[in-house]
Design an enzyme around this catalytic site. Structure first.
Site, PDB file in Angstrom:
ATOM      1  N   TYR A  78     -33.697  49.783   3.893  1.00  0.00           N
ATOM      2  CA  TYR A  78     -33.203  49.340   5.331  1.00  0.00           C
ATOM      3  C   TYR A  78     -33.612  48.054   5.243  1.00  0.00           C
ATOM      4  O   TYR A  78     -34.311  47.331   4.362  1.00  0.00           O
ATOM      5  CB  TYR A  78     -34.453  50.182   6.277  1.00  0.00           C
ATOM      6  CG  TYR A  78     -35.737  49.722   6.154  1.00  0.00           C
ATOM      7  CD1 TYR A  78     -36.340  48.763   6.822  1.00  0.00           C
ATOM      8  CD2 TYR A  78     -36.573  50.265   5.101  1.00  0.00           C
ATOM      9  CE1 TYR A  78     -37.516  48.315   6.972  1.00  0.00           C
ATOM     10  CE2 TYR A  78     -37.960  49.762   5.080  1.00  0.00           C
ATOM     11  CZ  TYR A  78     -38.422  48.846   5.778  1.00  0.00           C
ATOM     12  OH  TYR A  78     -39.871  48.578   5.797  1.00  0.00           O
ATOM     13  N   CYS A  79     -33.049  47.225   6.364  1.00  0.00           N
ATOM     14  CA  CYS A  79     -33.205  45.846   6.802  1.00  0.00           C
ATOM     15  C   CYS A  79     -33.249  45.905   8.212  1.00  0.00           C
ATOM     16  O   CYS A  79     -33.851  46.921   8.847  1.00  0.00           O
ATOM     17  CB  CYS A  79     -32.071  45.197   6.267  1.00  0.00           C
ATOM     18  SG  CYS A  79     -30.493  45.620   7.042  1.00  0.00           S
ATOM     19  N   LYS A  80     -33.071  44.594   8.673  1.00  0.00           N
ATOM     20  CA  LYS A  80     -33.221  44.555  10.202  1.00  0.00           C
ATOM     21  C   LYS A  80     -32.548  45.446  11.093  1.00  0.00           C
ATOM     22  O   LYS A  80     -32.947  46.258  12.089  1.00  0.00           O
ATOM     23  CB  LYS A  80     -33.288  43.113  10.656  1.00  0.00           C
ATOM     24  CG  LYS A  80     -33.255  42.952  12.171  1.00  0.00           C
ATOM     25  CD  LYS A  80     -33.329  41.120  12.555  1.00  0.00           C
ATOM     26  CE  LYS A  80     -33.279  40.758  14.015  1.00  0.00           C
ATOM     27  NZ  LYS A  80     -34.321  41.633  14.777  1.00  0.00           N
ATOM     28  N   PHE A 107     -34.612  48.351  10.776  1.00  0.00           N
ATOM     29  CA  PHE A 107     -36.038  48.344  11.277  1.00  0.00           C
ATOM     30  C   PHE A 107     -36.059  48.218  12.713  1.00  0.00           C
ATOM     31  O   PHE A 107     -36.772  48.965  13.485  1.00  0.00           O
ATOM     32  CB  PHE A 107     -36.633  47.233  10.761  1.00  0.00           C
ATOM     33  CG  PHE A 107     -38.134  46.950  11.101  1.00  0.00           C
ATOM     34  CD1 PHE A 107     -39.082  47.588  10.542  1.00  0.00           C
ATOM     35  CD2 PHE A 107     -38.477  45.846  11.905  1.00  0.00           C
ATOM     36  CE1 PHE A 107     -40.487  47.336  11.088  1.00  0.00           C
ATOM     37  CE2 PHE A 107     -39.611  45.600  12.586  1.00  0.00           C
ATOM     38  CZ  PHE A 107     -40.975  46.401  11.968  1.00  0.00           C
TER      39      PHE A 107
END
Length: 126
Positions: A78-80, A107
């Site tokens: 995952y990332c932003k 996120f």
């Protein structure tokens, strides 16, 4: 000439994105949860149990970390918002990883849904 957006759209067409409703189960079943955001983003708060490997160092860290060498382990990234994670999932697929998924919405979606976040505890000077 392609833009970053073009690259993310192409990456998302190649990877599996886990919807938020299925994220907790995917994470429980995963061998490793990787946060590919930058170090300051990770330090400000991350999913419980996530290890940090920024997108820019991913291939090098995977190649140099024996615990991450098995190409059949289950990985959730995952990332932003999910763009960097999609790019990272493509890179891992290109490296031969077989079971990599990306968290749809990243996120920000996790946080908006009120799911748990691990944050640093500030030092107490009392």
């Amino acid at each position: 000439m392609k833009s970053a957006h073009d690259l993310v759209v192409a990456a998302k067409s190649r990877v599996i994105e886990v919807p938020l409703e299925q994220a907790e189960q995917a994470i429980r079943e995963a061998d490793v949860l990787i946060d590919v955001r930058e170090a300051d983003e990770y330090a400000a708060g991350h999913l419980p149990g996530a290890v940090h490997i920024s997108r820019g160092l991913l291939e090098f860290k995977l190649s140099g970390t024996p615990a991450l060498a098995a190409r059949d382990q289950k990985v959730v990234l995952y990332c932003k918002t999910s763009g960097r994670a999609a790019l990272a999932a493509c890179a891992m697929a290109d490296m031969g990883y077989l079971n990599v998924v990306s968290l749809a919405g990243g996120f920000d979606a996790w946080l908006a849904a009120g799911k748990p976040v691990q944050r640093p505890v500030p030092p107490s000077f009392d």
